[in-house]
Design a protein around this motif. Structure first.
Motif, PDB file in Angstrom:
ATOM      1  N   PHE A  42      -5.472  11.187  14.753  1.00  0.00           N
ATOM      2  CA  PHE A  42      -6.164  12.002  15.757  1.00  0.00           C
ATOM      3  C   PHE A  42      -6.226  11.285  17.110  1.00  0.00           C
ATOM      4  N   VAL A  43      -6.573  10.004  17.078  1.00  0.00           N
ATOM      5  CA  VAL A  43      -6.810   9.278  18.329  1.00  0.00           C
ATOM      6  C   VAL A  43      -5.513   9.039  19.103  1.00  0.00           C
ATOM      7  N   LEU A  44      -4.482   8.579  18.426  1.00  0.00           N
ATOM      8  CA  LEU A  44      -3.254   8.214  19.126  1.00  0.00           C
ATOM      9  C   LEU A  44      -2.609   9.395  19.850  1.00  0.00           C
ATOM     10  N   PRO A  45      -2.442  10.561  19.199  1.00  0.00           N
ATOM     11  CA  PRO A  45      -1.866  11.692  19.944  1.00  0.00           C
ATOM     12  C   PRO A  45      -2.739  12.135  21.127  1.00  0.00           C
ATOM     13  N   THR A  49      -1.326  11.913  24.932  1.00  0.00           N
ATOM     14  CA  THR A  49      -1.145  13.120  25.743  1.00  0.00           C
ATOM     15  C   THR A  49      -2.091  13.178  26.937  1.00  0.00           C
ATOM     16  N   GLY A  50      -2.997  12.212  27.019  1.00  0.00           N
ATOM     17  CA  GLY A  50      -3.933  12.193  28.143  1.00  0.00           C
ATOM     18  C   GLY A  50      -5.087  13.165  28.001  1.00  0.00           C
ATOM     19  N   PHE A  52      -7.859  12.839  26.280  1.00  0.00           N
ATOM     20  CA  PHE A  52      -9.144  12.141  26.417  1.00  0.00           C
ATOM     21  C   PHE A  52      -9.562  12.061  27.883  1.00  0.00           C
ATOM     22  N   GLU A  53      -8.618  11.639  28.715  1.00  0.00           N
ATOM     23  CA  GLU A  53      -8.918  11.499  30.136  1.00  0.00           C
ATOM     24  C   GLU A  53      -9.191  12.857  30.777  1.00  0.00           C
ATOM     25  N   HIS A  54      -8.450  13.867  30.352  1.00  0.00           N
ATOM     26  CA  HIS A  54      -8.638  15.208  30.913  1.00  0.00           C
ATOM     27  C   HIS A  54     -10.018  15.760  30.551  1.00  0.00           C
ATOM     28  N   VAL A  55     -10.431  15.560  29.303  1.00  0.00           N
ATOM     29  CA  VAL A  55     -11.740  16.054  28.866  1.00  0.00           C
ATOM     30  C   VAL A  55     -12.865  15.313  29.579  1.00  0.00           C
ATOM     31  N   ARG A  56     -12.637  14.024  29.854  1.00  0.00           N
ATOM     32  CA  ARG A  56     -13.668  13.241  30.543  1.00  0.00           C
ATOM     33  C   ARG A  56     -13.937  13.769  31.941  1.00  0.00           C
ATOM     34  N   HIS A  57     -12.898  14.295  32.597  1.00  0.00           N
ATOM     35  CA  HIS A  57     -13.058  14.827  33.940  1.00  0.00           C
ATOM     36  C   HIS A  57     -13.373  16.319  33.952  1.00  0.00           C
ATOM     37  N   HIS A  58     -13.042  17.027  32.864  1.00  0.00           N
ATOM     38  CA  HIS A  58     -13.303  18.467  32.780  1.00  0.00           C
ATOM     39  C   HIS A  58     -13.955  18.795  31.430  1.00  0.00           C
TER      40      HIS A  58
END
Length: 279
Positions: A42-45, A49-50, A52-58
């Protein structure tokens, strides 16, 4: 003191069964390895794909996607844990009925109950997600209430896995059967289960002290401190594996005794009787 002594005596009987079938320790190890693979899958994909970073900002824009991923993780995790626990309980039941189980026997028994195991994992994931979601939305008193609901769920589902591997029934029927067994034989608490948990917590606390002690020695003697820390960490994880096996043996023994009144092999009937607190 009497309850503590009873818990200790039954814990020793569980240990005796474990020593007869040391291969039972393989199931918690396999479960742990499988869980590491699940986490990585779960974590690696998501990291690659970025997302994690996208959810952190949105955080609000992708809430449905995040919820779906979280639920999928819950479901797969519960399935893995329940599958190997079912295999472990199956082997414990074979031993307690006078047989000599192998790892293959446990895996085979769990494979035969795959639909029931998946159903129980699905129900557990739904309950877990609901309780977690509610806990994040309420205050302190609400969290206490939800905690009590979680305890009630744990009590009601205590015998669900032995019921599933023995009777191969669906999740709702397993919950009903588990609750029925508890209502007939249980009072307010199962003292031996609490006692075994306290023994495990005490052992875990001691190993943590060893780890902390080793860390404190690191500046003065890196080799000695590192060695002590390594031994403490190994002991901590060995304790987790042994505790999981002992809990499965205890659950299987109590299920046999509570469901049909038969005393499992290598157990004292009087001790099992005293394990159930009076209503």
């Amino acid at each position: 003191m009497g309850k503590i002594r009873t818990s200790w005596q039954i814990a020793k009987q569980c240990w005796r069964v474990l020593m007869l079938d040391k291969e039972l320790l393989i199931f918690p190890i396999m479960s742990g390895i499988a869980m590491l693979l699940v986490i990585a899958s779960f974590v690696l994909p998501l990291w690659g794909t970025g997302l994690f970073e996208h959810v952190r900002h949105h955080p609000d824009a992708d809430r449905p996607i995040l919820f779906a991923i979280s639920f999928a993780f819950y479901l797969v995790s519960y399935f893995v844990i329940i599958f190997f626990n079912s295999a472990l309980v199956s082997c414990a039941l074979i031993r307690l009925r006078g047989g000599n189980p192998t790892v293959g026997d446990g895996i085979s028994a769990a494979m035969k109950c795959l639909p029931a195991i998946f159903g129980w994992a699905l129900l557990s994931a739904v309950i877990g997600m609901i309780l977690q979601s509610l806990e994040q939305r309420v205050g302190f008193i609400g969290r206490l209430v939800i905690g009590l609901i979680g305890v009630a769920w744990s009590i009601a589902s205590f015998f669900a896995i032995p019921v599933i591997v023995t009777e191969n029934v669906g999740p709702i029927e397993a919950l009903k059967r588990s609750s029925s067994i508890i209502r007939k034989t249980w009072g307010e608490t199962l003292t031996v289960q609490v006692g075994l948990s306290l023994i495990a917590v005490a052992a875990g606390f001691l190993t943590m002290l060893v780890i902390v002690g080793g860390g404190a020695l690191m500046p003065m003697s890196p080799i000695l401190g590192g060695s002590i820390m390594a031994l403490g960490i190994i002991a901590f994880f060995c304790g987790i594996v042994v505790t999981a096996a002992l809990h499965a043996i205890l659950t299987a023994a109590l299920y046999l005794y509570a469901s049909d009144g038969k005393v499992p092999q290598n157990f004292d009937g009087e001790l099992l009787k005293s394990a159930f607190a009076p209503k």
